[in-house]
Design an enzyme around this catalytic site. Structure first.
Site, mmCIF file in Angstrom:
data_model
loop_
_atom_site.group_PDB
_atom_site.id
_atom_site.type_symbol
_atom_site.label_atom_id
_atom_site.label_comp_id
_atom_site.label_asym_id
_atom_site.label_seq_id
_atom_site.Cartn_x
_atom_site.Cartn_y
_atom_site.Cartn_z
ATOM 1 C CB SER A 1 -15.820 -12.839 20.367
ATOM 2 O OG SER A 1 -14.998 -13.092 19.179
ATOM 3 C CE1 TYR B 1 -19.095 -10.799 16.828
ATOM 4 C CE2 TYR B 1 -16.604 -11.217 16.968
ATOM 5 C CZ TYR B 1 -18.236 -11.428 17.142
ATOM 6 O OH TYR B 1 -18.585 -12.755 17.677
#
Length: 259
Positions: A151, A164
């Site tokens: 990501s 995250y």
């Protein structure tokens, strides 16, 4: 050899077996589809039985070789069960793609043990243990591919990166460590880094049209990503064409990361 035959040989996955976690939706489904259509026998892993079976049915209808494994990567026993189950349809995998992920993003001060543990287990521990299970066997055979889906939050903090972002930063470091350990034996380990991709994982952000438009404006190509944008990169990393590419974080983001 004709040009077409050369390209087909360079990128073909005929005779190879691939495992794709999170393979029944979003980026994972696009990758599973691409690998299968390039010739690999693909084992698709996910928690949702109906979506999983629909994915495998679609691949089979397209003439591909595919099998479903219902698995839960949210605990170590679940991860071990997946490792045992994925070898049953087609044998030991040549390619393992870790695309399964969860996207819990409470404000930093509100991250508790449950959020931290869930995020790290699915996003980081599962790829680690899959690598521990299959990486040494790939090295012993002299060939293999480990592919992770990361990501932008591994590189920059925005839209409440929280735990995250930490998990995805660790995932890219994991790929480098796997590359260091096993690339001398023919096993590459790399990471695909999406920009903002229109998938179920990002549904929370998609509910804000203004933010979605702003994210598209940030890309150099002028649009947000879609899962099929990852097909070519996934086939490249799974094929012999990428034999000299390892330990890398490859941004497939429409220029998001450089704008």
């Amino acid at each position: 050899m004709t040009g077409q035959a050369y390209v087909e040989d360079l990128f073909s996955l005929d005779g190879r077996t691939a495992v794709v976690t999170g393979g029944s939706s979003g980026i994972g489904r696009a990758i599973a589809t691409a690998l299968a259509r390039a010739g690999a026998a693909v084992v698709v892993v996910d928690r949702g039985r109906d979506a999983l079976q629909a994915t495998v049915d679609d691949l089979t209808a397209a003439g591909c070789l595919a099998a479903a494994v219902v698995g839960d990567l949210s605990s170590r026993p679940g991860i071990r069960a997946v490792c045992d189950a994925v070898v049953e349809p087609f044998g030991e995998p040549d390619v393992v793609v870790s695309s399964a992920g969860i996207n819990l993003r409470p404000p930093m001060a509100e991250i508790d043990e449950s959020v931290w543990d869930a995020t790290m287990t699915v996003n980081l521990e599962a790829p680690f243990w899959l690598g521990q299970r299959f990486g040494p066997a790939m090295a012993a055979r002299g060939d293999g591919r480990l592919i992770h889906v990361s990501s932008q939050q591994a590189h920059r903090a925005f839209v409440t990166s929280g735990a995250y972002g930490v998990s995805k930063g660790g995932l890219e470091s994991l790929a480098r460590s796997q590359a260091e350990a096993w690339s001398p034996h023919g096993v590459t380990a790399n990471t695909l880094v999406p920009g903002f991709v229109l998938t179920p994982l990002n549904q929370r952000l998609q509910d804000d049209p203004t933010r979605v438009a702003a994210l598209a404006d940030r890309t150099l190509v002028g649009r947000n990503g879609v899962p099929d944008d990852f097909a070519g990169a996934a086939v490249f990393l799974a094929s012999r064409a990428s034999a000299y590419v390892t330990g890398q974080s490859i941004h497939v983001d429409g220029g998001f990361s450089v704008h």
